[in-house]
Motif scaffolding. Structure first.
Motif, PDB file in Angstrom:
ATOM      1  N   SER A   2       0.829  -1.206   0.000  1.00  0.00           N
ATOM      2  CA  SER A   2       0.000   0.000   0.000  1.00  0.00           C
ATOM      3  C   SER A   2       0.858   1.248   0.000  1.00  0.00           C
ATOM      4  O   SER A   2       1.984   1.250   0.508  1.00  0.00           O
ATOM      5  CB  SER A   2      -0.919   0.007   1.228  1.00  0.00           C
ATOM      6  OG  SER A   2      -0.156   0.056   2.420  1.00  0.00           O
ATOM      7  N   PRO A   3       0.358   2.345  -0.568  1.00  0.00           N
ATOM      8  CA  PRO A   3       1.107   3.607  -0.549  1.00  0.00           C
ATOM      9  C   PRO A   3       1.336   4.080   0.887  1.00  0.00           C
ATOM     10  O   PRO A   3       0.589   3.747   1.809  1.00  0.00           O
ATOM     11  CB  PRO A   3       0.200   4.570  -1.306  1.00  0.00           C
ATOM     12  CG  PRO A   3      -0.765   3.716  -2.058  1.00  0.00           C
ATOM     13  CD  PRO A   3      -0.941   2.475  -1.248  1.00  0.00           C
ATOM     14  N   LEU A   5       1.249   7.384   1.584  1.00  0.00           N
ATOM     15  CA  LEU A   5       0.387   8.551   1.781  1.00  0.00           C
ATOM     16  C   LEU A   5      -0.665   8.635   0.686  1.00  0.00           C
ATOM     17  O   LEU A   5      -0.348   8.534  -0.499  1.00  0.00           O
ATOM     18  CB  LEU A   5       1.224   9.834   1.768  1.00  0.00           C
ATOM     19  CG  LEU A   5       0.463  11.160   1.857  1.00  0.00           C
ATOM     20  CD1 LEU A   5      -0.273  11.290   3.189  1.00  0.00           C
ATOM     21  CD2 LEU A   5       1.409  12.350   1.655  1.00  0.00           C
ATOM     22  N   SER A   6      -1.902   8.830   1.109  1.00  0.00           N
ATOM     23  CA  SER A   6      -2.992   9.162   0.192  1.00  0.00           C
ATOM     24  C   SER A   6      -3.350  10.627   0.382  1.00  0.00           C
ATOM     25  O   SER A   6      -3.618  11.064   1.512  1.00  0.00           O
ATOM     26  CB  SER A   6      -4.229   8.301   0.477  1.00  0.00           C
ATOM     27  OG  SER A   6      -3.979   6.938   0.262  1.00  0.00           O
ATOM     28  N   GLU A  34       4.632   5.396  -3.667  1.00  0.00           N
ATOM     29  CA  GLU A  34       4.608   5.862  -2.276  1.00  0.00           C
ATOM     30  C   GLU A  34       3.460   6.838  -2.013  1.00  0.00           C
ATOM     31  O   GLU A  34       2.985   6.955  -0.891  1.00  0.00           O
ATOM     32  CB  GLU A  34       5.945   6.535  -1.947  1.00  0.00           C
ATOM     33  CG  GLU A  34       6.160   6.795  -0.470  1.00  0.00           C
ATOM     34  CD  GLU A  34       7.551   7.315  -0.169  1.00  0.00           C
ATOM     35  OE1 GLU A  34       8.120   6.927   0.861  1.00  0.00           O
ATOM     36  OE2 GLU A  34       8.068   8.126  -0.966  1.00  0.00           O
ATOM     37  N   VAL A  35       3.012   7.532  -3.060  1.00  0.00           N
ATOM     38  CA  VAL A  35       1.957   8.533  -2.924  1.00  0.00           C
ATOM     39  C   VAL A  35       0.863   8.250  -3.935  1.00  0.00           C
ATOM     40  O   VAL A  35       1.149   7.917  -5.100  1.00  0.00           O
ATOM     41  CB  VAL A  35       2.507   9.962  -3.143  1.00  0.00           C
ATOM     42  CG1 VAL A  35       1.373  10.980  -3.150  1.00  0.00           C
ATOM     43  CG2 VAL A  35       3.522  10.324  -2.060  1.00  0.00           C
ATOM     44  N   GLU A  36      -0.372   8.358  -3.496  1.00  0.00           N
ATOM     45  CA  GLU A  36      -1.503   8.344  -4.418  1.00  0.00           C
ATOM     46  C   GLU A  36      -2.334   9.600  -4.167  1.00  0.00           C
ATOM     47  O   GLU A  36      -2.421  10.092  -3.042  1.00  0.00           O
ATOM     48  CB  GLU A  36      -2.360   7.096  -4.243  1.00  0.00           C
ATOM     49  CG  GLU A  36      -3.096   7.019  -2.915  1.00  0.00           C
ATOM     50  CD  GLU A  36      -4.085   5.861  -2.860  1.00  0.00           C
ATOM     51  OE1 GLU A  36      -4.151   5.087  -3.822  1.00  0.00           O
ATOM     52  OE2 GLU A  36      -4.792   5.741  -1.824  1.00  0.00           O
ATOM     53  N   GLY A  86      -3.579   4.398   1.272  1.00  0.00           N
ATOM     54  CA  GLY A  86      -2.355   4.776   1.963  1.00  0.00           C
ATOM     55  C   GLY A  86      -2.412   4.526   3.460  1.00  0.00           C
ATOM     56  O   GLY A  86      -3.477   4.503   4.081  1.00  0.00           O
TER      57      GLY A  86
END
Length: 736
Positions: A2-3, A5-6, A34-36, A86
């Protein structure tokens, strides 16, 4: 995987601002996956939906949700959160943006936290306000957040001042699993995020503050809820209900602080011109009264000051009185009166128009050269420096007739026998204040009392300042909450004399209270009794207080804390009583701002007796009765030092107090005695008898050099006609 950070981005009607926001969501150090970014097109009426789709085609981090029905900010955030994967989630508003490097900085913090044994539940970031003309303002609440506990990690209970900062969600990065386990949701309409942010801050096992501006918040744009008239401002009450529904059943010690903050916010919305439509203001005010009735915690102490009076009026639904007081600016004046007398004071204020006319006529009468008006602590009664000056003036200037101003008949009945008085705002009060030559007070007389040419105003103040005072409070907005500095300048302009208790105070009064008065470096008249006290007088006081012979008496007198509201028992008194044992009596006197003390606290047979003396009218009696003083940052330490008895300083929150209130010297570097931060250390210091006599000697040398028992005489001979010059202070304390 999973990322990390969302970023959830609700979008509606911000086509003009959206490109800047989207461009700012890039990071130099972002690892793949890492980011979505979850952008939620909340049925935007402009070109935002198409703009988001074009951006997502070039940025594989972004997914776009197109809602088929407008949900508002709360609904759009909820939709985006449901899609988030995230481990942390950041709700960014699409008309704002992240400064350069902000996302990199947040990611670096989250990587460290994600790998730690106790990852942070909420990471708060610093931010900047940006106005339409391009000017900026730093975070006005930074001083509440950039402290040791929050910089390393703590709970809200350990740093309650953070609840006085902005409650918006956009500067708070939340651990997603923690947020989902809370069972809370964003509300509908305005103020939709507080139903999430309050529970998150209160329930977090670990909070941290990143002291770097990581968010640019756009202020004052057209259509912003903070500048738009709308019936939807009443949506706040549904969010308040959600907050207290979350707190129900939870033994949260900060419930009272949350309640105070919600009432203050509701009154601020009501007070702000142009927010609540005129035809809805009555209903909005009624909603505030209902909110207070339903959510006020048991045992809640109404804060002293303007906000406390506002609570009382709002609780009564007394809208006309509230509006009249706001219009006439009588509220800040009334705030300086005791809470016990608020209701009659307000009724008198509303009827004030006729009094003004009568007072204006009476001021045309000749001055009475032999009349002096006395008052203390906002007309609470006979006390402090004015009482000591009154007594000495009767001896040295008997031709001067002194009259005391009190607010209630109960206070009048408590005056010493034979002391003349008038009730505040009565016809007799108007006459004496219109014609008296002399005015003596330890606070300011009401601004409606004009200074006539030829009158003499003696300001005594009522404590040696450890904390910042007067104009110096401009640098400490929480402590200065509601303070009218223009009105203060006006009041200081009426002073002819200002009494100083010691050289330290003289150094700071000139800056805190700038004016053309004469500074009387005499010592405090109220301390003459302490300097001249005999063993027989002390024994008589103890007997009058019902203190058994052979008991060691400790006076505990904590100060007021602006960041924490009313009386909060930071010290576990029953635990301290247990440690001291049955040979001790603990007298507890809370600050007079709090309108009451701790009440009766039961202790075991093998523990010290606890006695609530908060309502005892003469604090000097308690000094004389005590074998030792336990305090925190209260000015009582400077007065008690005159007796040359042990002092223990309880300082569990010195850094917070110093940050919020501001101080004139480092108490922990120059204490009057032992310093402790928990009941065990307090008990050890008190049981040691006299653990730090050298510290006390240094403290007395600095702060008590003029306390020789003759301060009142020096003041009276300088201010009143006595036919004799004022004697100079001696070095009695230094050679004792």
């Amino acid at each position: 995987m999973s990322p990390l950070l969302s970023i959830v981005l609700p979008v509606h009607g911000v086509e003009r601002f959206l490109p800047q926001c989207l461009d700012s969501l890039r990071a130099e150090t972002c690892h793949p996956g890492e980011v979505e970014i979850i952008a939620v097109d909340d049925l935007s009426p402009d070109g935002c939906g198409a703009l988001l789709d074009r951006h997502a085609a070039d940025d594989d981090r972004m997914r776009v949700l197109h809602l088929t029905e407008n949900q508002g900010l709360g609904g759009a955030r909820t939709a985006g959160l449901a899609e988030a994967r995230g481990r942390y989630v950041w709700f960014v508003d699409s008309d704002d943006w992240l400064p350069d490097g902000a996302l990199d900085a947040v990611l670096a913090e989250l990587r460290r936290e994600d790998a730690s044994a106790q990852p942070v539940d909420v990471l708060l970031t610093d931010f900047t306000h940006v106005y339409q003309d391009g000017t900026t303002e730093p975070n006005p609440w930074r001083h509440l957040l950039a402290t040791g506990p929050l910089l390393t990690g703590c709970t809200a209970e350990q740093q309650p001042a953070l609840l006085r900062s902005v409650m918006a969600v956009w500067n708070k990065v939340l651990r997603r699993a923690f947020l989902q386990d809370l069972g809370v949701s964003f509300g509908r309409g305005h103020y939709e995020d507080i139903s999430v942010t309050y529970p998150a801050l209160l329930a977090a096992g670990r909070l941290r503050y990143l002291d770097r501006p990581c968010y640019a918040y756009r202020r004052g744009r057209p259509g912003a809820i903070t500048s738009t008239a709308s019936a939807k401002h009443a949506d706040a009450f549904a969010q308040y209900d959600a907050i207290f529904a979350f707190l129900d059943g939870r033994p949260d010690p900060l419930r009272g602080l949350v309640f105070d903050r919600t009432v203050r916010q509701a009154l601020t919305v009501y007070d702000t011109p142009g927010l609540v439509p005129e035809e809805l203001r009555g209903a909005f005010f009624a909603r505030i009264a209902d909110h207070i009735a339903r959510h006020r915690p048991p045992g809640h102490h109404v804060p002293r000051g303007a906000h406390g009076i506002a609570y009382r009026l709002a609780a009564l639904g007394a809208r006309r009185s509230y509006d009249e007081l706001r219009r006439t600016r009588a509220l800040p004046q009334a705030a300086r009166r005791t809470t016990a007398a608020v209701a009659p004071a307000l009724r008198r204020a509303v009827r004030g128009g006729a009094r003004s006319t009568v007072y204006g006529v009476l001021r045309r009468l000749p001055l009475d050269e032999n009349l002096a008006v006395y008052a203390a602590y906002w007309h609470r009664g006979y006390a402090c420096n004015p009482a000591a000056i009154y007594e000495k003036a009767r001896e040295l200037a008997p031709q001067i007739r002194g009259v005391w101003v009190v607010e209630t008949r109960a206070q009048a009945a408590a005056l010493p026998a034979g002391v003349p008085y008038v009730l505040l705002n009565s016809p007799a009060y108007l006459r004496v204040t219109a014609t008296a030559k002399y005015f003596v007070n330890n606070v300011n007389f009401p601004h409606t009392l004009a200074k006539r040419p030829g009158t003499v105003h003696l300001q005594t103040q009522h404590g040696t300042p450890l904390k910042s005072m007067g104009m110096d409070l401009r640098e400490f907005p929480v402590a200065a909450d509601g303070m009218d500095f223009d009105r203060l300048r006006e009041a200081v302009g009426r002073w002819d004399y200002l009494v100083s208790p010691n050289p330290h105070t003289s150094e700071h009064f000139g800056r805190a209270f700038p004016g053309r008065y004469e500074l009387l470096e005499t010592g405090y008249p109220r301390n003459d009794r302490l300097a001249n006290a005999t063993a027989e007088e002390c024994a008589a006081v103890r007997e009058a207080l019902g203190l058994p012979a052979g008991q060691r008496v400790v006076l505990y007198a904590p100060t007021h804390r602006e960041a924490r509201g009313g009386y909060l028992p930071l010290l576990d008194l029953p635990e301290l009583a247990r440690r001291l044992g049955p040979g001790h009596t603990l007298l507890v006197r809370t600050h007079y701002f709090h309108g009451g003390g701790p009440g009766e606290l039961a202790t075991a047979a093998d523990a010290a007796r606890i006695v609530d003396v908060s309502d005892h009218p003469v604090v000097e009696d308690l000094y004389l009765a005590a074998d030792a003083l336990l305090t925190d940052y209260s000015s009582v330490m400077f007065d008690f030092a005159v007796l040359d008895r042990p002092v223990v300083v309880f300082a569990p929150d010195w850094d917070e107090y110093r940050s919020v209130r501001g101080v004139y010297f480092d108490l922990l570097a120059e204490p009057p005695g032992a310093v402790a931060a928990d009941p065990a250390a307090v008990a050890r210091a008190l049981l040691a008898g006299d653990p730090e006599p050298a510290l006390r000697a240094h403290f007395r040398e600095r702060f008590c050099p003029w306390d020789d028992g003759g301060a009142a005489e020096r003041v009276v001979r300088r201010v009143f006609p006595t036919g004799a010059p004022a004697p100079a202070p001696t070095d009695r304390v230094l050679t004792a």
